[in-house]
Design a protein around this motif. Structure first.
Motif, PDB file in Angstrom:
ATOM      1  N   LYS A 125      -4.934   1.389  -2.649  1.00 51.19           N
ATOM      2  CA  LYS A 125      -4.558   0.034  -3.937  1.00 51.19           C
ATOM      3  C   LYS A 125      -3.759  -1.137  -3.589  1.00 51.19           C
ATOM      4  CE  LYS A 125       0.208   2.288  -5.483  1.00 51.19           C
ATOM      5  NZ  LYS A 125       0.770   2.389  -6.711  1.00 51.19           N
ATOM      6  N   SER A 128      -6.158  -3.406  -3.043  1.00 47.03           N
ATOM      7  CA  SER A 128      -7.162  -4.368  -4.160  1.00 47.03           C
ATOM      8  C   SER A 128      -7.988  -5.786  -3.727  1.00 47.03           C
ATOM      9  CB  SER A 128      -7.149  -4.088  -5.512  1.00 47.03           C
ATOM     10  OG  SER A 128      -5.440  -4.068  -5.865  1.00 47.03           O
ATOM     11  N   ASP A 129      -6.891  -6.674  -3.124  1.00 48.38           N
ATOM     12  CA  ASP A 129      -7.059  -7.773  -3.343  1.00 48.38           C
ATOM     13  C   ASP A 129      -7.815  -8.218  -2.918  1.00 48.38           C
ATOM     14  OD1 ASP A 129      -5.628  -8.895  -5.768  1.00 48.38           O
ATOM     15  OD2 ASP A 129      -3.781  -8.908  -4.674  1.00 48.38           O
ATOM     16  N   ASP A 159      -9.650   4.652  -4.454  1.00 45.68           N
ATOM     17  CA  ASP A 159      -9.364   2.826  -4.785  1.00 45.68           C
ATOM     18  C   ASP A 159      -7.564   3.298  -4.861  1.00 45.68           C
ATOM     19  OD1 ASP A 159     -11.988   1.579  -4.717  1.00 45.68           O
ATOM     20  OD2 ASP A 159     -11.764   1.807  -6.277  1.00 45.68           O
ATOM     21  N   LYS A 202     -10.260  -7.493  -2.614  1.00 41.56           N
ATOM     22  CA  LYS A 202     -11.713  -7.876  -3.403  1.00 41.56           C
ATOM     23  C   LYS A 202     -12.353  -9.091  -4.155  1.00 41.56           C
ATOM     24  CE  LYS A 202     -11.810  -3.100  -4.942  1.00 41.56           C
ATOM     25  NZ  LYS A 202     -10.807  -1.915  -6.112  1.00 41.56           N
ATOM     26  N   TYR A 239     -11.273   1.187   4.315  1.00 41.43           N
ATOM     27  CA  TYR A 239     -11.582   1.267   2.790  1.00 41.43           C
ATOM     28  C   TYR A 239     -11.573  -0.625   2.695  1.00 41.43           C
ATOM     29  CZ  TYR A 239      -9.942   0.139  -2.226  1.00 41.43           C
ATOM     30  OH  TYR A 239      -9.875  -0.121  -3.289  1.00 41.43           O
ATOM     31  N   ASP A 255       0.666  -0.802  -0.323  1.00 46.57           N
ATOM     32  CA  ASP A 255       0.037  -0.262  -0.088  1.00 46.57           C
ATOM     33  C   ASP A 255       0.724   1.380   0.023  1.00 46.57           C
ATOM     34  OD1 ASP A 255      -2.685   0.850  -0.235  1.00 46.57           O
ATOM     35  OD2 ASP A 255      -2.707   1.425   2.550  1.00 46.57           O
TER      36      ASP A 255
END
Length: 384
Positions: A298, A301-302, A294, A304, A339, A286
């Motif tokens: 970043k 992100s995984d 986002d 998700k 987040y 990160d």
């Protein structure tokens, strides 16, 4: 089990102080090493510091070595609790290294030499030369000491079978099957399976049973090698091994995996039958910018992917990078948690954590990071 929102946890290891390492080896300690131990004992509000000094200045003996181990555990536990963590262990003070510590306490292996794991860290690699045999407990004493001194919930780190097999040379089983399976590829696959499930049956499940009988309620299975061989067959073997290891045992189990291929792992974790929590590393990937967009988050992100593939358990959410001395602010920790809440939607499934163990950081840095981890969780908690 903690009932509050966003309970915090450390994943496993802390650095072993020089006084613990040299003292356990029976080596004489310098005045600076003794002073370091006493300074930390006072920082952590121990009242029996004089007893520690007497032990450190004493002559080497098995009893002194045992007392040094116990003191290192007590101090690590106190450090984690003083930092405010809800779920702890003892910093793995009794262990040489996650692989070597287990293998050195099992019959059927021969150590061959040092190999690099990461950074400047190495472990002693072994070959399996006969069927693994359980000789003595390798985690029980450490757990009992932790149980005696801890006032918070305990989570026991436990090196998983897939990693132990993947990091070993498989001489015995490949030789055993040489005559019955001529095809080299098939023989390697079958030898790997036999090795894996013998290790689970003969060694690892007996150790887990001992821990549970002694009062362990949560065991974290550490599998850093989980996606080393990212084929369908190997990932299904990893899942089968986890399920076989944990089946029928009245205990909470979680999986820790870091610095790995989460695009592969995410596809298979829904098949883990007894996995209360996934402890995953994200902070290392990160940015350190505040915010919940986002772009700045970043590294997460995984996360998700795990939701999209249908994982329904909890997350040990890595919000502290263990490979840098950068001290994450409570606000940065808060934003990383927020987040994750946007993705997961249910805040009760999030346990803010370090990415991995803090064994490469000093106690000073580790304490600051952990203290801000708990402050960041509290900031987030106040918004719900």
């Amino acid at each position: 089990m903690s009932e509050k929102l966003f309970p915090t946890q450390e994943v496993g290891s802390l650095a072993k102080p020089r006084w613990r390492v040299k003292g356990f080896r029976g080596e004489a300690l310098t005045e600076n090493e003794i002073r370091e131990a006493l300074i930390w004992a006072r920082k952590l509000d121990f009242e029996d510091v004089d007893e520690l000094e007497k032990i450190l200045r004493g002559e080497d003996s098995p009893e002194r070595r045992r007392k040094i181990l116990e003191w290192s555990s007590r101090m690590a536990i106190r450090l984690l609790e003083k930092a405010g963590l809800d779920i702890i262990f003892d910093g793995e003070m009794w262990r040489s290294e996650m692989y070597q510590h287990v293998i050195s306490n099992i019959d059927g292996f021969e150590f061959l030499g040092w190999v690099k794991s990461f950074d400047y860290r190495y472990f002693m690699k072994a070959a399996c030369i006969s069927r693994p045999k359980y000789v003595k407990s390798f985690y029980l004493d450490e757990f009992l000491v932790t149980k005696r001194y801890a006032t918070r919930e305990i989570k026991v780190p436990f090196t998983g079978p897939y990693t132990l097999v993947d990091w070993s040379f498989n001489e015995f089983y490949e030789k055993k099957l040489r005559e019955s399976i001529r095809d080299l590829r098939k023989r390697k696959i079958e030898a790997r399976k036999e090795f894996l499930f013998d290790l689970i049956k003969e060694v690892l499940r007996p150790e887990i049973r001992k821990l549970v009988e002694a009062g362990a309620k949560w065991i974290q299975i550490d599998e850093p090698a989980a996606t080393t061989n990212p084929t369908k067959d190997e990932m299904e073997l990893f899942v089968e091994a986890f399920n076989e290891l944990t089946k029928g045992i009245n205990c909470r189990f979680s999986l820790h995996n870091c610095y790995s291929n989460y695009k592969v792992l995410a596809k298979y974790v829904p098949e883990l039958k007894n996995c209360f929590q996934l402890s995953l590393e994200f902070a290392n990937r990160d940015t350190t910018t505040l915010g919940t967009s986002d772009e700045v988050r970043k590294g997460y992100s995984d996360l998700k992917l795990f939701e999209e593939y249908g994982y329904e358990g909890n997350y040990g959410l890595g919000v502290i990078d263990v490979h840098t001395n950068f001290i994450e602010s409570p606000e940065l920790v808060r934003d990383r948690i927020l987040y994750a809440v946007r993705i997961i939607e249910d805040p009760k499934r999030i346990y803010p954590s370090t990415d991995c163990g803090l064994r490469t950081r000093t106690w000073e840095v580790s304490f600051e990071k952990l203290n801000n981890l708990t402050k960041g969780a509290e900031l987030t908690r106040s918004l719900f």
